[in-house]
Scaffold this active site. Structure first.
Site, PDB file in Angstrom:
ATOM      1  CB  THR A  77      -0.855   0.021   1.401  1.00 54.29           C
ATOM      2  OG1 THR A  77      -1.175  -1.275   1.373  1.00 54.29           O
ATOM      3  CG2 THR A  77      -1.980   0.853   1.093  1.00 54.29           C
ATOM      4  CG  HIS A 138      -6.572  -1.214   4.219  1.00 56.94           C
ATOM      5  ND1 HIS A 138      -5.570  -1.485   3.300  1.00 56.94           N
ATOM      6  CD2 HIS A 138      -5.839  -0.805   5.344  1.00 56.94           C
ATOM      7  CE1 HIS A 138      -4.257  -1.145   3.786  1.00 56.94           C
ATOM      8  NE2 HIS A 138      -4.572  -0.751   5.030  1.00 56.94           N
ATOM      9  NE  ARG A 162       4.629  -8.766  -0.324  1.00 58.36           N
ATOM     10  CZ  ARG A 162       5.484  -8.399   0.538  1.00 58.36           C
ATOM     11  NH1 ARG A 162       4.843  -7.566   1.510  1.00 58.36           N
ATOM     12  NH2 ARG A 162       6.802  -8.613   0.515  1.00 58.36           N
ATOM     13  CB  SER A 170       4.390  -8.595   5.191  1.00 58.89           C
ATOM     14  OG  SER A 170       4.432  -7.274   5.204  1.00 58.89           O
TER      15      SER A 170
HETATM   16  P1  A3P Z   1       7.765  -6.713   3.908  1.00 58.11           P
HETATM   17  O1  A3P Z   1       7.092  -6.698   5.580  1.00 58.11           O
HETATM   18  O2  A3P Z   1       7.570  -7.943   2.987  1.00 58.11           O
HETATM   19  O3  A3P Z   1       9.142  -6.265   3.740  1.00 58.11           O
HETATM   20  P2  A3P Z   1       2.087  -1.732   3.143  1.00 58.11           P
HETATM   21  O4  A3P Z   1       2.598  -0.967   2.554  1.00 58.11           O
HETATM   22  O5  A3P Z   1       0.767  -2.608   2.422  1.00 58.11           O
HETATM   23  O6  A3P Z   1       1.854  -2.076   4.666  1.00 58.11           O
HETATM   24  O7  A3P Z   1       3.064  -3.205   2.677  1.00 58.11           O
HETATM   25  C1  A3P Z   1       4.317  -3.356   3.480  1.00 58.11           C
HETATM   26  C2  A3P Z   1       5.131  -4.208   2.732  1.00 58.11           C
HETATM   27  O8  A3P Z   1       5.544  -3.395   1.604  1.00 58.11           O
HETATM   28  C3  A3P Z   1       6.398  -4.458   3.315  1.00 58.11           C
HETATM   29  O9  A3P Z   1       6.815  -5.739   3.143  1.00 58.11           O
HETATM   30  C4  A3P Z   1       7.244  -3.402   3.291  1.00 58.11           C
HETATM   31  O10 A3P Z   1       8.634  -3.679   3.458  1.00 58.11           O
HETATM   32  C5  A3P Z   1       7.112  -3.137   1.665  1.00 58.11           C
HETATM   33  N1  A3P Z   1       7.259  -1.888   1.174  1.00 58.11           N
HETATM   34  C6  A3P Z   1       7.196  -0.800   1.742  1.00 58.11           C
HETATM   35  N2  A3P Z   1       7.796   0.074   0.840  1.00 58.11           N
HETATM   36  C7  A3P Z   1       8.091  -0.365  -0.185  1.00 58.11           C
HETATM   37  C8  A3P Z   1       8.452   0.200  -1.603  1.00 58.11           C
HETATM   38  N3  A3P Z   1       8.781   1.446  -1.839  1.00 58.11           N
HETATM   39  N4  A3P Z   1       8.530  -0.632  -2.528  1.00 58.11           N
HETATM   40  C9  A3P Z   1       8.541  -1.949  -2.263  1.00 58.11           C
HETATM   41  N5  A3P Z   1       7.924  -2.561  -1.261  1.00 58.11           N
HETATM   42  C10 A3P Z   1       7.712  -1.807  -0.151  1.00 58.11           C
END
Ligand code: A3P
Length: 330
Positions: A77, A138, A162, A170
């Site tokens: 997100t 969400h 994902r 995660s």
């Molecule tokens: P991981 O826990 O596998 O590292 P959300 O933003 O929906 O909360 O999702 C979080 C997930 O997206 C985490 O995965 C986080 O590390 C990853 N994430 C955050 N920023 C990101 C970015 N700029 N590019 C790719 N993935 C990212």
């Protein structure tokens, strides 16, 4: 007996009496970060979210050109918010070191309808002064207000999905950091079983994905369905898709000038994670931004899953997604 006594939640002080009474009518399950999750309109939610979603459903009126970033938690997100903001406002790239993403977390630039705009009994003033409006949610597609879902309406929805394996890991790490101690332990095994029962915020996950997936097939001008893994593999292709879908395709001049690469770099995990605002800052109700950035790896689940967990989740997903055309390359 007062309704407040019937509800054994810790965070109910901010709820209206109507919401507290409503909660007593809903099925509930042990929660990940709160004592309970409630089954509300077919999906699982925290108490506070339910109050905000009801208000969002009742009061929100989509306007032409509204853009809604949609997802289930932990699927990317934050990344999609950054990308969408940057694509739509790419004139700001010229600001260089003053670009808003360098000092604000993406969640502060693209507010959540249920955590920011309609939270805590707020009913935000409707303004079309900053068209297009960028917002996020969400909430499952089926439960969005009609004015967003309407085929004829001009609101557009970008959804990130994902693979369910990395998503679980995660969520697990996120919960482990944020679960209040007083709620007691929640083991990895219990978390996995709970996930497989569909009991996660806004889940079941497969229903959440399928809602947006089906709409993206039936109404491709309304919903763009993205996959985290594919974006990691080739962000350029997906940034182009995103910009086209949002009605602001990159021009040949922009492509030549490297604007797509610039946006990709600005929004990359490596860049955002190291920014002071994301290392030390807070957003959404005092939430520490650093928890939003972990490893951003595809396939990290392999370090955690036993063969029987792989078997169980693969079988479950095959069953749940059967016939939909939706699959994940894990
Ligand atoms: P991981 O826990 O596998 O590292 P959300 O933003 O929906 O909360 O999702 C979080 C997930 O997206 C985490 O995965 C986080 O590390 C990853 N994430 C955050 N920023 C990101 C970015 N700029 N590019 C790719 N993935 C990212």
């Amino acid at each position: 007996m007062a309704f407040t006594q019937l509800i054994d939640e810790d965070d109910h002080q901010e709820l209206s009496q109507d919401t507290k009474e409503f909660l007593t009518t809903l099925p509930k399950n042990k929660g990940w970060r709160t004592r309970h999750l409630y089954l509300f309109q077919g999906f699982w939610c925290q108490a506070k979210e339910i109050q905000a979603i009801l208000s969002f459903q009742q009061h929100f009126r989509a306007q032409a050109n509204d853009i809604i970033v949609a997802s289930i938690p932990k699927t990317g997100t934050t990344w999609l918010k950054a990308l969408t903001f940057s694509v739509v406002n790419r004139n700001l790239l010229s600001l260089g070191e003053k670009h808003p993403l360098l000092t604000s977390n993406p969640h502060d630039l693209v507010p959540f309808l249920e955590y920011n705009l309609y939270a805590n009994n707020n009913i935000p003033a409707v303004s079309d002064s900053t068209s297009p409006r960028l917002m996020a949610t969400h909430v499952p597609f089926q439960a969005l207000p009609d004015s967003i879902r309407m085929e004829s309406g001009n609101a557009r929805v970008v959804y990130i999905s994902r693979n369910p394996f990395d998503t679980f890991i995660s969520i697990w790490h996120f919960m482990s950091k944020l679960r209040p101690e007083e709620l007691g332990p929640f083991s990895f095994k219990e978390a996995f079983d709970t996930y497989c029962k569909g009991v996660i915020g806004y889940g079941p996950y497969w229903e959440h994905m399928l809602g947006y997936w089906k709409e993206s097939l039936e109404n491709p001008d309304k919903v763009l369905f993205l996959k985290y893994e594919e974006m990691k593999e080739n962000i350029t292709v997906h940034l182009k898709r995103l910009a086209e879908f949002l009605g602001c395709p990159f021009s040949a001049e922009e492509e030549k000038a490297g604007v797509i690469e610039e946006v990709a770099k600005l929004c990359s995990f490596e860049n955002l994670k190291e920014l002071d605002v994301n290392k030390n800052g807070k957003s959404i109700a005092n939430f520490e931004n650093k928890h939003l950035f972990r490893t951003a790896k595809v396939g990290g689940w392999r370090n955690h899953f036993t063969p029987s967990m792989v078997e169980q989740l693969s079988t479950l997903m095959e069953q749940k997604l059967a016939g939909s055309g939706l699959s994940f390359n894990i």
